[in-house]
Design an enzyme around this catalytic site. Structure first.
Site, short mmCIF file in Angstrom:
data_model
loop_
_atom_site.label_atom_id
_atom_site.label_comp_id
_atom_site.label_asym_id
_atom_site.label_seq_id
_atom_site.Cartn_x
_atom_site.Cartn_y
_atom_site.Cartn_z
N LYS A 270 -78.74 60.51 69.77
CA LYS A 270 -78.38 61.09 68.47
C LYS A 270 -77.07 60.49 67.97
O LYS A 270 -76.38 59.78 68.70
CB LYS A 270 -78.27 62.61 68.59
CG LYS A 270 -77.18 63.08 69.55
CD LYS A 270 -77.14 64.59 69.64
CE LYS A 270 -76.06 65.04 70.62
NZ LYS A 270 -75.94 66.50 70.69
N TYR B 144 -45.25 56.44 58.43
CA TYR B 144 -45.23 57.60 57.54
C TYR B 144 -44.47 58.76 58.17
O TYR B 144 -44.58 59.03 59.37
CB TYR B 144 -46.66 58.05 57.23
CG TYR B 144 -47.35 57.21 56.18
CD1 TYR B 144 -46.84 57.13 54.89
CD2 TYR B 144 -48.52 56.52 56.48
CE1 TYR B 144 -47.48 56.36 53.92
CE2 TYR B 144 -49.17 55.76 55.53
CZ TYR B 144 -48.64 55.69 54.25
OH TYR B 144 -49.28 54.94 53.29
#
Length: 357
Positions: free
Chosen positions: A35, A253
């Site tokens: 999956k 940042y």
């Protein structure tokens, strides 16, 4: 030239890991769980490498269609079953084995004239409390399916919530045995990756390994290498810029990282838009030209910054391994406060994928 980031998938590692899983499975048959686009490795690529599995387990009809279109003739287990009555036509046309886990699905089967003999899995809720039938509803669901002339076989299944943890499986396995014993089902499917390795009593007739096939460990305290597994995905990039910073200067940042001395920074072409976890903090390991180093500062959309102070040969173009060969995705995930499952599945479409040589 494209950005230097790429994921390399090793079919040999996938095949090797399947062999390891089969050794643990003993005489039980094995569903290879593919999956989520085979945990980010690519469904079509994975089924070729895992071709000796007894069948494939997928999440939905779209994944099942991809397998049949790729020429897969082996059984396919549909882990969440179908959602609407109209889905049953495709379930039958693709010869899928649906998981039945709620009363509405049972009612749909009862109202439908199936065109062909169909095998089903009936899910038992033994304590995880996600999908499945409990003590009050299991017997009626089983009898309704058993009485349908086109239901050929019923396999009982459950899913363990803590096979990798301190709780283990004993309470759930006992509950399963209590609920399953009065029924005359044609088989049992219990074990995920952790239960397959840790609890031989949970093998049943079909096992359902997932993460181990991709070379990662289901356990926090046991490495993939110790289990004999090999990483199937290696995510690499390169340094695209360098900076020299002094004590007290900050990086990235939020200026969240402050240099405690003069140091060299390598800027790597990999960020959260590539699937690298944004919450990975300073100290998360990387390999720079095969040598261990660490992230410093915040992960950006397209870049991370790494400490190259102790790697004098590091420069623009130097290769960097984010996870995979030489640096387990489990270790990177643990440092980032997540699981290797998430790292693999979140690889984004903009990252080129190459086959290992």
């Amino acid at each position: 030239m494209p950005r230097p980031i790429r994921a390399t998938i090793s079919s040999a590692a996938l095949a090797h890991n399947l062999t390891v899983a089969k050794r643990y499975a003993g005489s039980a048959k094995l569903w290879a769980v593919i999956k989520a686009n085979a945990y980010g490795h690519g469904v079509e690529r994975a089924v070729r490498a895992l071709s000796s599995a007894d069948g494939f387990a997928v999440l939905d009809l779209h994944e099942a269609e991809r397998l049949r279109s790729a020429g897969v003739a082996k059984p396919i287990l549909l882990l969440e079953g179908f959602f609407k009555a109209v889905d049953l036509e495709l379930v039958q046309r693709l010869a899928l084995t649906p998981v039945i886990h709620n009363p509405e699905q049972v009612e749909i089967v009862k109202r439908t004239t199936l065109a062909a003999q169909t095998d089903v899995y009936l899910k038992v809720n033994t304590g995880m409390n996600r999908l499945g039938f409990g003590a009050e509803s299991l017997r009626p669901a089983y009898e309704a399916l058993r009485m349908h002339r086109q239901v050929r076989s019923i396999i009982l299944m459950t899913h363990f919530a803590d096979a990798d943890g301190a709780g283990g499986i004993s309470a759930q396995l006992q509950r399963f045995d209590e609920l399953a014993q009065p029924l005359r089902a044609q088989g049992r499917s219990l074990a995920n990756s952790a239960a397959l390795i840790r609890f031989p009593e949970a093998r049943g007739d079909w096992v359902r390994p997932g993460i181990v096939l991709y070379g990662c460990s289901p356990f926090a305290d046991r490495t993939a290498e110790s289990l004999g597994l090999k990483p199937a995905m290696t995510l690499t990039s390169e340094i695209i810029a360098t900076q020299r910073v002094q004590r007290g200067e900050r990086v990235g940042y939020g200026l969240s990282y402050e240099a405690d001395g003069a140091m060299s920074i390598g800027v790597v072409a990999c960020g959260y838009a590539d699937g690298y976890p944004r919450h990975a903090s300073t100290g998360t390991p990387v390999l720079v030209n095969g040598k261990r180093s660490r992230i410093v500062g915040r992960v950006s959309m397209d870049m991370i910054t790494v400490d190259i102070s102790g790697i004098p040969d590091a420069r623009i173009g130097t290769p960097v391994t984010l996870w995979g060969e030489g640096l387990s995705a489990d270790e990177v995930a643990a440092a980032a406060g997540t699981l290797s499952y998430e790292l693999l599945c979140k690889l984004t479409a903009r990252v080129p994928i190459a086959a290992a040589p």
